[in-house]
Design a protein around this motif. Structure first.
Motif, PDB file in Angstrom:
ATOM      1  N   THR A   7       0.769  -1.223  -0.057  1.00 19.59           N
ATOM      2  CA  THR A   7       0.035   0.002   0.013  1.00 19.59           C
ATOM      3  C   THR A   7       1.008   1.106   0.001  1.00 19.59           C
ATOM      4  O   THR A   7       2.249   1.201   0.373  1.00 19.59           O
ATOM      5  CB  THR A   7      -0.770  -0.035   1.129  1.00 19.59           C
ATOM      6  OG1 THR A   7      -0.192  -0.226   2.436  1.00 19.59           O
ATOM      7  CG2 THR A   7      -1.940  -0.946   1.085  1.00 19.59           C
ATOM      8  N   ARG A  31      -1.207  -1.309  -6.560  1.00 22.06           N
ATOM      9  CA  ARG A  31      -1.637  -1.558  -7.832  1.00 22.06           C
ATOM     10  C   ARG A  31      -2.875  -0.190  -8.303  1.00 22.06           C
ATOM     11  O   ARG A  31      -2.644   0.039  -9.377  1.00 22.06           O
ATOM     12  CB  ARG A  31      -2.701  -2.814  -7.851  1.00 22.06           C
ATOM     13  CG  ARG A  31      -1.673  -3.959  -7.826  1.00 22.06           C
ATOM     14  CD  ARG A  31      -2.498  -5.220  -7.925  1.00 22.06           C
ATOM     15  NE  ARG A  31      -1.920  -6.361  -7.628  1.00 22.06           N
ATOM     16  CZ  ARG A  31      -2.046  -7.708  -7.639  1.00 22.06           C
ATOM     17  NH1 ARG A  31      -3.316  -7.958  -8.399  1.00 22.06           N
ATOM     18  NH2 ARG A  31      -1.314  -8.639  -7.453  1.00 22.06           N
ATOM     19  N   ARG A  32      -3.729   0.116  -7.293  1.00 22.22           N
ATOM     20  CA  ARG A  32      -4.701   1.125  -7.724  1.00 22.22           C
ATOM     21  C   ARG A  32      -4.303   2.247  -8.001  1.00 22.22           C
ATOM     22  O   ARG A  32      -4.363   3.174  -8.861  1.00 22.22           O
ATOM     23  CB  ARG A  32      -5.743   1.049  -6.840  1.00 22.22           C
ATOM     24  CG  ARG A  32      -7.208   1.718  -7.210  1.00 22.22           C
ATOM     25  CD  ARG A  32      -7.099   3.139  -7.037  1.00 22.22           C
ATOM     26  NE  ARG A  32      -7.032   3.729  -5.698  1.00 22.22           N
ATOM     27  CZ  ARG A  32      -6.444   4.851  -5.431  1.00 22.22           C
ATOM     28  NH1 ARG A  32      -6.257   5.573  -6.408  1.00 22.22           N
ATOM     29  NH2 ARG A  32      -6.307   5.117  -4.242  1.00 22.22           N
ATOM     30  N   GLU A  73      -5.356   9.080  -8.766  1.00 23.32           N
ATOM     31  CA  GLU A  73      -6.518  10.225  -8.675  1.00 23.32           C
ATOM     32  C   GLU A  73      -5.941  11.787  -8.659  1.00 23.32           C
ATOM     33  O   GLU A  73      -6.444  12.596  -9.022  1.00 23.32           O
ATOM     34  CB  GLU A  73      -7.251  10.119  -7.178  1.00 23.32           C
ATOM     35  CG  GLU A  73      -8.106   8.615  -7.536  1.00 23.32           C
ATOM     36  CD  GLU A  73      -8.832   8.289  -6.132  1.00 23.32           C
ATOM     37  OE1 GLU A  73      -8.986   9.077  -5.224  1.00 23.32           O
ATOM     38  OE2 GLU A  73      -9.725   7.348  -6.036  1.00 23.32           O
ATOM     39  N   ARG A 125      -1.884   2.299 -11.236  1.00 18.90           N
ATOM     40  CA  ARG A 125      -2.602   2.027 -12.450  1.00 18.90           C
ATOM     41  C   ARG A 125      -3.883   3.247 -12.608  1.00 18.90           C
ATOM     42  O   ARG A 125      -3.710   3.730 -13.801  1.00 18.90           O
ATOM     43  CB  ARG A 125      -3.339   0.736 -12.509  1.00 18.90           C
ATOM     44  CG  ARG A 125      -2.349  -0.323 -12.592  1.00 18.90           C
ATOM     45  CD  ARG A 125      -3.106  -1.588 -12.133  1.00 18.90           C
ATOM     46  NE  ARG A 125      -4.300  -2.013 -13.186  1.00 18.90           N
ATOM     47  CZ  ARG A 125      -4.181  -2.686 -14.201  1.00 18.90           C
ATOM     48  NH1 ARG A 125      -3.124  -3.195 -14.603  1.00 18.90           N
ATOM     49  NH2 ARG A 125      -5.030  -2.800 -14.907  1.00 18.90           N
ATOM     50  N   GLU A 126      -4.081   3.693 -11.391  1.00 22.41           N
ATOM     51  CA  GLU A 126      -5.557   4.600 -11.575  1.00 22.41           C
ATOM     52  C   GLU A 126      -5.240   5.878 -10.553  1.00 22.41           C
ATOM     53  O   GLU A 126      -6.105   6.091  -9.626  1.00 22.41           O
ATOM     54  CB  GLU A 126      -6.682   4.179 -11.340  1.00 22.41           C
ATOM     55  CG  GLU A 126      -6.991   2.928 -12.479  1.00 22.41           C
ATOM     56  CD  GLU A 126      -8.127   2.023 -12.254  1.00 22.41           C
ATOM     57  OE1 GLU A 126      -8.868   2.457 -11.274  1.00 22.41           O
ATOM     58  OE2 GLU A 126      -8.460   1.226 -13.007  1.00 22.41           O
TER      59      GLU A 126
END
Length: 290
Positions: free
Chosen positions: A243, A259-260, A266, A263-264
């Motif tokens: 994390t 990963r989030r 905000e 990859r994406e």
């Protein structure tokens, strides 16, 4: 204009549901510096959660508040810098407001720190083994022979060849990589469950950097440690962390699974960090983990 986090949601959700499977939980931490010329807020409601048995990355540029956050957790804030409000839980133990003796007693047996510069972490006038022995005498009730055996065991554990010779050596006789391994061994001496690694590869060449990071990762898994990895390099986060929290100007701008976040992302600042990082390495790590 500084972005404000959407990322405190995982911390808030954990608190709301009563989850306590964290090693360290920092909530709404405000830290202020004061001197004769006035005061300045250094951390603006920072929240960070390090899950038990995980490695959590704390990322941001110089001056973003990473090291101040770590120092607050350790109870090692510089003179004139204090926690104004918020909470720091080590397991279920509140550290904000704890006295110097209580914090001193926790350092070593409960948590330890790997400093970015082993040359300043080690006393130049004392042999390595003597410094490690002093840590053991401070925190554990062991005889002289047991302490000596423990020193050698932990020097071996971190991959130091000829541990007996290194225990007799002085810090200036060690390479940067060996000195950092000694610092890691010292941090582990009293079997803590939580480690802070504050830019642990600063000043080391690329090959040694990788060796130190691989060592910390191996120890984290083998010993079941929880690790807060402080770095400015997202490629390190992509490879080693579960994390991540991204900081800017004393605030959290993003937080979540690696990963989030990679990859994406905000936050615009996170996207800028990705572009500035060793992007090909980051991209490869993220795709491999997907």
């Amino acid at each position: 204009m500084t972005e404000h986090p959407k990322s405190t949601a995982p911390v808030a959700a954990a608190a709301a549901t009563g989850q306590n499977d964290h090693a360290v939980l920092v909530r709404d931490l405000v830290v202020r510096a004061e001197n004769s010329r006035g005061s300045a807020e250094l951390l603006h409601g920072v929240s960070v959660r390090v899950g038990a048995g995980t490695m959590h990355g704390l990322v941001g540029e110089t001056g973003s508040g990473k090291s101040i956050t770590a120092s607050a957790v350790m109870g090692l804030l510089p003179k004139g810098v204090t926690v104004e409000s918020g909470s720091i839980l080590l397991g279920d133990r509140e550290l904000v407001g704890a006295g110097d003796k209580e914090l001193h007693d926790l350092r070593g047996p409960r948590f330890g720190m790997i400093f970015q510069n082993p040359r300043t972490a080690l006393h130049p006038m004392h042999a390595v083994g003597k410094q490690m022995d002093r840590v053991l005498r401070t925190h554990l009730s062991l005889g002289k022979k047991e302490r000596a055996e423990r020193v050698l065991h932990y020097l071996n554990l971190v991959g130091i060849p000829d541990a007996s010779r290194i225990a007799r050596a002085f810090p200036h006789e060690l390479s940067g990589g060996l000195a950092q391994r000694v610092v890691i061994a010292t941090a582990l001496l009293c079997d803590p469950t939580f480690l802070i690694a504050d830019e642990p590869t600063t000043g080391l060449d690329a090959t040694v950097q990788r060796q130190i990071l691989e060592l910390i990762s191996r120890l984290q898994h083998e010993l079941g440690l929880s690790v807060l990895m402080i770095t400015h390099d997202l490629s390190i986060v992509a490879q080693y962390c579960d994390t991540v929290t991204v900081m800017l100007h004393g605030s959290v701008v993003e937080d979540g699974p690696v990963r989030r976040v990679l990859r994406e992302p905000e936050a615009e600042y996170t996207r800028n960090l990705l572009q500035a990082s060793t992007l090909s390495h980051v991209t490869r790590r993220v795709r491999a983990a997907a």
